[in-house]
Design an enzyme around this catalytic site. Structure first.
Site, mmCIF file in Angstrom:
data_model
loop_
_atom_site.group_PDB
_atom_site.id
_atom_site.type_symbol
_atom_site.label_atom_id
_atom_site.label_comp_id
_atom_site.label_asym_id
_atom_site.label_seq_id
_atom_site.Cartn_x
_atom_site.Cartn_y
_atom_site.Cartn_z
ATOM 1 N N ARG A 121 36.400 41.291 50.915
ATOM 2 C CA ARG A 121 35.040 41.813 51.090
ATOM 3 C C ARG A 121 35.085 43.248 51.604
ATOM 4 N NH1 ARG A 121 32.413 36.371 53.841
ATOM 5 N NH2 ARG A 121 31.931 35.325 51.882
ATOM 6 N N GLN A 129 13.817 42.071 31.742
ATOM 7 C CA GLN A 129 14.747 42.748 30.832
ATOM 8 C C GLN A 129 15.231 44.056 31.440
ATOM 9 O OE1 GLN A 129 15.835 41.166 28.384
ATOM 10 N NE2 GLN A 129 16.426 42.444 26.660
ATOM 11 N N GLY A 160 53.539 38.273 37.598
ATOM 12 C CA GLY A 160 52.889 39.478 37.103
ATOM 13 C C GLY A 160 52.777 40.524 38.176
ATOM 14 N N THR A 161 51.688 40.440 38.934
ATOM 15 C CA THR A 161 51.405 41.452 39.948
ATOM 16 C C THR A 161 52.443 41.463 41.069
ATOM 17 O OG1 THR A 161 49.068 41.114 39.467
ATOM 18 C CG2 THR A 161 49.588 42.346 41.446
ATOM 19 N N ARG A 172 17.778 43.403 34.025
ATOM 20 C CA ARG A 172 19.070 43.060 33.444
ATOM 21 C C ARG A 172 19.829 44.307 33.002
ATOM 22 N NH1 ARG A 172 18.329 37.973 29.210
ATOM 23 N NH2 ARG A 172 19.302 36.385 30.521
ATOM 24 N N SER A 204 39.930 46.693 40.577
ATOM 25 C CA SER A 204 39.363 45.362 40.778
ATOM 26 C C SER A 204 37.840 45.372 40.712
ATOM 27 C CB SER A 204 39.822 44.809 42.131
ATOM 28 O OG SER A 204 39.242 43.550 42.378
ATOM 29 N N ARG A 240 45.734 52.755 36.170
ATOM 30 C CA ARG A 240 44.519 52.336 36.883
ATOM 31 C C ARG A 240 43.528 53.490 36.997
ATOM 32 N NH1 ARG A 240 48.362 49.424 41.228
ATOM 33 N NH2 ARG A 240 48.942 47.647 39.930
ATOM 34 N N TYR A 265 45.139 42.306 33.748
ATOM 35 C CA TYR A 265 46.268 43.189 33.439
ATOM 36 C C TYR A 265 46.291 44.401 34.368
ATOM 37 C CZ TYR A 265 43.212 46.181 30.435
ATOM 38 O OH TYR A 265 42.235 47.006 29.931
ATOM 39 N N GLU A 266 47.473 44.981 34.500
ATOM 40 C CA GLU A 266 47.745 46.094 35.423
ATOM 41 C C GLU A 266 47.409 45.720 36.863
ATOM 42 O OE1 GLU A 266 49.435 47.961 33.848
ATOM 43 O OE2 GLU A 266 48.704 47.550 31.848
#
Length: 686
Positions: free
Chosen positions: A547, A338, A155-156, A341, A390, A293, A446-447
């Protein structure tokens, strides 16, 4: 402040929330979409679609078979194309994007890859002759195309793609072949059944020499019968986790010949006698991927915004438990857990949307430069879009703490966090969240697979570190690397002014990103000095490199958010500042390990950041519903019984469930044929 979102018949708890709004929601919506005119145009499109029978769903698509869903979507697509000019300004991508979301939804449609990848590939990479021949046909929809790059086995890693295009000088043709099973094209959207043409990525061979991956225009099906042409094997790959209205496909070639001019030769060229000319910049061949992208950033921000709208509105309607003994049940939005979150997901949605707008502008500027023969902006754009692709797809769906843990530990924040915030009802397809999760999580692969994308960003950062050592000027996104170190962080040491605190946090993030870049570079160099090849040494530091890429990308997003706040109208700047404050405090707490590693920050400062984050949650509480209202997605676009604008959730959930095919009869044939005889037999034994 008067709230235009309030209407008669709304759930009273949701109305109460909207009455606490401290800003003009129209002003924020206008800012989010560029102008008041753009906001009004979105509303006009929404109104047209909501009352148009051509786009009505007699029953929810979730209750249809896959073939019936594709049929329903194809029918809508035909109406969309035929009536597009009366529904929106088809020359404006933003209006078309909104029209498709309203009319069709997020589960794909037959022309998605045609417009997103096929035509942009031709525009960006085809030479003048091929462009003149094929682009008008593609634009007028005489043909439907897709983009076929990913293979079953690769793929990539484009360098290892196996599909071959061998140049035959005698006939001035390329011969396309699929030499192995793993070389089959696998996954391209709209390939299986819809497209009759494709831009196909193949390994170019001339005189037995492998040149590398290049793109070719290949006809797949007869234009009259739509049947596959000789030598073409093509079909659908079957059901996926989601996105099942789209016919992702497989494709294989057996000595398929295409004219020489059907190689996309705007940048790379093959002459009639087989002489190859390379492009003026190696990354020009990545133009289509950079384009996708760049637009993925905004679309994934839009999906996170959808989840945040659903979770916030439902949390304002849902009542569960008591905070005060003997008191009434409270809205679950009142619980700090909540808020913790959901509110960061609202902030991240705004951050991603603002970053998406910035990247779209940068992409447009880069295209203008390329048209003039200038490629200086391309490497920077390629690097930052790789990192954003990413980071954003991880941030929206899995837990961003994955950079500290195994990749398997990737469920916690984003859309999944919003789903869990909706309790059991969030598990229902009727909430819209499972489908949203399934569609969005595909973006992690994907991509460009996310880990590989981070590596591309990291390589660019390592080049920037090297240039810094040479005293060179760096491009826009990495210019901070040349700044002098600023000693200890001032977080929590200067009180009062939120704008000053934001600048301090941004400076701290710059310090962290810069330090990680230099440290990773040194680790790489040390391994090379120890006798490893550059490639071996790189493989030994890839986790650290990832990182570096993530922190660099998160810094870029924070800067985009900050710039947008500074340029916003004074009437909405306070609420956007509150949102930015939460975003930065939350991100810093999430990255506390990095802030502490070199002593730039101390434990007391991390505690301060946590305290400020909790204060931000309380500050945003009165405006939470209005912040998601301002994103302004219609009920049709949300496709969620839990996120309805009117808040009348429970009746909507019941009406939705009644439409299940299992409820068409009181007694299912399966029950009558198998379960009832079993029960009767067992009763007779008593």
């Amino acid at each position: 402040m008067p709230n235009k979102c309030i209407q008669p018949g709304d759930n009273p708890d949701l109305t109460k929330e909207r009455k606490t709004c401290t800003f003009d929601t129209d002003e924020l919506t206008s800012n989010l979409y560029g102008s008041r005119y753009a906001m009004e145009r979105r509303r006009e499109i929404t109104k047209k679609i909501s009352t148009d029978p051509d786009f009505a769903n007699p029953i929810p698509l979730e209750f249809l078979s896959r073939e019936k869903r594709i049929e329903a979507t194809a029918k809508k697509t035909k109406s969309l194309i035929q009536r597009g000019p009366e529904l929106c300004d088809v020359t404006k991508p933003n209006e078309m994007y909104h029209l498709v979301n309203e009319a069709i939804g997020i589960d794909g449609y037959p022309l998605a890859l045609h417009y997103v990848m096929f035509i942009p590939s031709l525009v960006g990479q085809a030479d003048d002759d091929l462009a003149a021949e094929i682009i008008p046909r593609a634009m007028s929809l005489e043909i439907i195309g897709t983009y076929a790059q990913t293979e079953m086995g690769h793929g990539t890693n484009l360098r290892e793609l196996e599909t071959t295009a061998t140049y035959d000088k005698k006939t001035q043709e390329f011969v396309i072949n699929t030499p192995t099973r793993s070389a089959m094209k696998w996954w391209p959207g709209n390939l299986g059944k819809m497209s009759n043409y494709a831009v196909v990525c193949c390994q170019l061979y001339i005189d037995g020499k492998k040149i590398g991956p290049h793109n070719f225009l290949v006809q797949l099906r007869c234009e009259k019968s739509h049947k596959p042409l000789p030598g073409i094997t093509v079909g659908d790959i079957g059901p996926k986790m989601s996105y099942n209205t789209t016919d992702n496909g497989f494709l294989a070639f057996d000595n398929v010949r295409i004219p020489r001019k059907h190689m996309l030769m705007k940048h790379s060229k093959v002459s009639p006698d087989g002489v190859y000319t390379s492009p003026m910049h190696a990354k020009l061949s990545y133009g289509t991927m950079v384009h996708v992208r760049a637009h993925m950033v905004y679309s994934h921000g839009h999906m996170l915004a959808t989840a945040a709208i659903v979770a916030t509105r439902y949390s304002a309607v849902r009542k569960q438990g008591r905070i005060e003994p003997g008191g009434p049940e409270v809205q679950i939005l009142d619980y700090q857990t909540q808020q913790h979150r959901i509110f960061p997901q609202i902030a991240r949605a705004y951050a991603i949307l603002f970053t998406g707008l910035e990247i779209k502008d940068q992409y447009a500027a880069t295209l203008k430069g390329i048209a003039k023969g200038e490629t200086d902006l391309l490497p920077d754009l390629h690097a930052i879009t790789s990192g954003l692709k990413s980071v954003v797809t991880h941030m929206v769906c899995p837990s961003f703490l994955s950079f500290l843990n195994s990749p398997l530990f990737q469920v916690g924040l984003g859309i999944e966090q919003c789903r869990m915030a909706c309790g059991g009802h969030g598990y229902s397809v009727g909430s819209g969240l499972p489908q949203l999760y399934g569609v969005q999580i595909g973006g992690c692969t994907y991509e460009g697979e996310n880990m590989v994308m981070l590596q591309q960003t990291a390589r660019y950062l390592m080049k920037a570190v090297k240039l810094t050592g040479q005293g060179k000027t760096l491009s826009h996104s990495v210019a901070y690397i040349t700044k002098k170190e600023n000693g200890k962080s001032l977080i929590g040491l200067e009180g009062g002014d939120i704008y000053r605190e934001i600048e301090i946090i941004l400076s701290t993030l710059e310090h962290t990103a810069r330090r990680l870049a230099f440290e990773a570079s040194q680790l790489w160099e040390n391994r090379i000095k120890g006798g490893e090849t550059k490639e071996q040494a790189w493989n030994g530091v890839t986790v650290e490199m990832n990182r570096v890429s993530r922190v660099h990308t998160r810094l870029f997003m924070a800067r985009c958010f900050h710039n947008r706040v500074l340029s916003s109208p004074s009437s909405i700047r306070p609420v956007l500042t509150d949102l930015l404050s939460l975003y930065l405090h939350y991100e810093c707490v999430d990255m506390a390990q990095h802030l502490l590693e070199d002593g730039h920050c101390n434990g007391g400062q991390i505690q301060y950041l946590k305290k400020r984050m909790y204060e931000d949650l309380a500050t945003l509480r009165p405006n939470a519903v209005s912040l998601v209202d301002s994103i302004e997605q219609s009920d049709r676009e949300l496709n969620s019984v839990l996120g309805r604008r009117d808040g009348n959730v429970y009746e909507a959930l019941y009406q939705w469930a009644k439409q299940s095919e299992l409820n068409y009869t009181d007694v299912l044939p399966a029950v009558q044929q198998y379960m009832m005889p079993m029960m009767e037999q067992n009763r007779s034994k008593i």
